[in-house]
Scaffold this motif. Structure first.
Motif, PDB file in Angstrom:
ATOM      1  N   LEU A 323       0.865  -1.180   0.000  1.00 59.67           N
ATOM      2  CA  LEU A 323       0.000   0.000   0.000  1.00 59.67           C
ATOM      3  C   LEU A 323       0.896   1.223   0.000  1.00 59.67           C
ATOM      4  O   LEU A 323       1.760   1.367   0.875  1.00 59.67           O
ATOM      5  CB  LEU A 323      -0.899  -0.001   1.238  1.00 59.67           C
ATOM      6  N   ASN A 324       0.719   2.101  -0.971  1.00 55.11           N
ATOM      7  CA  ASN A 324       1.471   3.353  -1.035  1.00 55.11           C
ATOM      8  C   ASN A 324       0.501   4.515  -0.927  1.00 55.11           C
ATOM      9  O   ASN A 324      -0.523   4.553  -1.623  1.00 55.11           O
ATOM     10  CB  ASN A 324       2.251   3.447  -2.349  1.00 55.11           C
ATOM     11  N   LYS A 325       0.834   5.441  -0.058  1.00 53.70           N
ATOM     12  CA  LYS A 325      -0.030   6.602   0.151  1.00 53.70           C
ATOM     13  C   LYS A 325       0.820   7.850   0.239  1.00 53.70           C
ATOM     14  O   LYS A 325       1.896   7.834   0.856  1.00 53.70           O
ATOM     15  CB  LYS A 325      -0.848   6.420   1.434  1.00 53.70           C
ATOM     16  N   SER A 326       0.357   8.921  -0.386  1.00 50.17           N
ATOM     17  CA  SER A 326       1.092  10.172  -0.390  1.00 50.17           C
ATOM     18  C   SER A 326       0.254  11.270   0.235  1.00 50.17           C
ATOM     19  O   SER A 326      -0.967  11.302   0.089  1.00 50.17           O
ATOM     20  CB  SER A 326       1.469  10.570  -1.832  1.00 50.17           C
ATOM     21  N   LYS A 327       0.908  12.164   0.936  1.00 51.01           N
ATOM     22  CA  LYS A 327       0.238  13.326   1.505  1.00 51.01           C
ATOM     23  C   LYS A 327       0.050  14.426   0.453  1.00 51.01           C
ATOM     24  O   LYS A 327      -0.709  15.350   0.671  1.00 51.01           O
ATOM     25  CB  LYS A 327       1.046  13.897   2.675  1.00 51.01           C
ATOM     26  N   LEU A 328       0.713  14.278  -0.697  1.00 53.85           N
ATOM     27  CA  LEU A 328       0.595  15.288  -1.743  1.00 53.85           C
ATOM     28  C   LEU A 328      -0.369  14.856  -2.834  1.00 53.85           C
ATOM     29  O   LEU A 328      -0.980  15.674  -3.511  1.00 53.85           O
ATOM     30  CB  LEU A 328       1.972  15.560  -2.380  1.00 53.85           C
ATOM     31  N   LEU A 329      -0.509  13.529  -3.008  1.00 58.99           N
ATOM     32  CA  LEU A 329      -1.365  12.983  -4.036  1.00 58.99           C
ATOM     33  C   LEU A 329      -2.414  12.080  -3.393  1.00 58.99           C
ATOM     34  O   LEU A 329      -2.365  11.805  -2.212  1.00 58.99           O
ATOM     35  CB  LEU A 329      -0.527  12.181  -5.050  1.00 58.99           C
ATOM     36  N   HIS A 330      -3.363  11.644  -4.194  1.00 60.68           N
ATOM     37  CA  HIS A 330      -4.322  10.663  -3.689  1.00 60.68           C
ATOM     38  C   HIS A 330      -3.607   9.340  -3.453  1.00 60.68           C
ATOM     39  O   HIS A 330      -2.599   9.053  -4.113  1.00 60.68           O
ATOM     40  CB  HIS A 330      -5.457  10.463  -4.694  1.00 60.68           C
ATOM     41  N   SER A 331      -4.118   8.545  -2.523  1.00 60.26           N
ATOM     42  CA  SER A 331      -3.468   7.270  -2.210  1.00 60.26           C
ATOM     43  C   SER A 331      -3.477   6.370  -3.435  1.00 60.26           C
ATOM     44  O   SER A 331      -4.398   6.361  -4.224  1.00 60.26           O
ATOM     45  CB  SER A 331      -4.181   6.576  -1.036  1.00 60.26           C
ATOM     46  N   SER A 332      -2.381   5.627  -3.570  1.00 56.59           N
ATOM     47  CA  SER A 332      -2.253   4.656  -4.654  1.00 56.59           C
ATOM     48  C   SER A 332      -2.233   3.269  -4.061  1.00 56.59           C
ATOM     49  O   SER A 332      -1.361   2.960  -3.261  1.00 56.59           O
ATOM     50  CB  SER A 332      -0.957   4.919  -5.429  1.00 56.59           C
TER      51      SER A 332
END
Length: 333
Positions: A323-332
């Protein structure tokens, strides 16, 4: 001089109110805070394990071996235990040899000689629950830290550990022949109310980049136990309203990743530290289900100020899901 009747009644009422307030405050589950520094570059790494303490049996030792290898690879800062730390019925007392046989002598890898932050599970409550909270265990093995509910401030992340077992009404009304150690919880209703108040205040005021809540029981799960309705009703609204990123739990002996359809919360189950329940599922058609594995394993978490990478591993160290999640982008996902 005799006190007038109305004044006497007023004083009695005031005394009664004071007594009730003191009683409520006495069961408050105030959240103790611990500081754990991130790495020099601002990153943070840790492993998550649940439902493990079986003296090495049911592949506990093999999972521990793979944890040691992964802990060295990602340079972990600490380990999180999601509860059911000792089977089948917790510890007998703070001198119980099961503590060393299921913990100290199992997680021996150099990379695992870090702080362990643990919560209690329902099996822990079936023994001497307060034994696991005892400072004596920290003298036996300095890695150990287990409290009912507390907060770890790890700079870029705050991790809120919540004592979920008292939420489950079944343990009080239909214990199925089990005895639970409810010392320290004089009033279940007041205990839960105060805990929810403390958790809500803590997550609302947190300015951490990542907000993580850890409890033993699943909020959402397709495993053996399924959803915990009491947590859906009482805890989930707090997580949804306060931008919590991840809810991590054990209880179901599997690995899972489920997305919340109403918020950014990701439900992550890591309860596969020893005995697993092959094929024991509620069904694989749950909305938001991203991953389910009914074997033994554990989870790793790597955080930077902007990105989170979470991986699930099986007993052979194979990556099963990321699971990859970014605070700048929507979660991937």
């Amino acid at each position: 001089m005799a006190i007038p009747l109305k004044k006497s009644m007023a004083l009695s009422l005031l005394f009664l109110i004071s007594f009730v307030l003191v009683g409520v405050l006495s069961v408050s589950a105030e959240l103790q805070r611990f500081q754990h520094h991130a790495k020099g570059d601002g990153s943070l790494s840790f492993l998550v394990l649940g439902d493990w303490g079986r003296r090495g049996d049911f592949n506990q030792s093999q999972v521990a071996f793979q944890m040691g290898k992964m802990g060295e690879k990602v340079d972990i800062d600490f380990i999180v235990s999601t509860g059911d730390n000792f089977y089948d019925n917790g510890l007998v007392n703070e001198h119980d040899i099961a503590f060393e046989e299921s913990f100290t002598k199992i997680y021996t890898a150099k990379s695992l000689q870090k702080q362990w932050y643990s919560v209690l599970g329902n099996h822990d409550y079936r023994g001497d629950a307060e034994a696991q909270l005892s400072p004596l265990l920290r003298k036996i093995d300095s890695r150990w830290l287990c409290l009912r509910s507390f907060v770890v401030n790890a700079e870029i992340a705050e991790i809120f550990f919540v004592d979920t077992t008292p939420f489950v009404e079944m343990y009080f009304s239909e214990p199925e022949g089990h005895t639970y150690d409810w010392r320290g919880i004089n009033s279940r209703k007041a205990y839960i109310a105060n805990l929810l108040k403390d958790v809500e205040l803590a997550v609302r005021e947190s300015s951490a980049k990542w907000k993580i809540v850890v409890g033993h029981h699943a909020i959402k799960s397709v495993g053996h136990h399924g959803d915990t309705q009491e947590l859906i009703d009482q805890l989930l609204p707090i997580l949804q309203a306060n931008d919590v990123d991840f809810y991590m739990n054990g209880h179901d002996h599997c690995l899972e990743h489920i997305s919340d359809k109403e918020s950014q919360v990701q439900f992550l189950t890591s309860g596969a530290g020893s005995k697993a329940w092959r094929g024991d599922i509620k069904g694989l058609n749950k909305e938001g289900l991203n991953f389910f594995y009914d074997g033994q394993g554990f989870m790793s978490v790597n955080l930077t100020p902007t990105d989170a990478e979470i991986a699930f591993y099986d007993v052979f160290g194979k990556v099963l899901h990321r699971l990859n999640k970014s605070k700048l982008l929507h979660s991937s996902i």
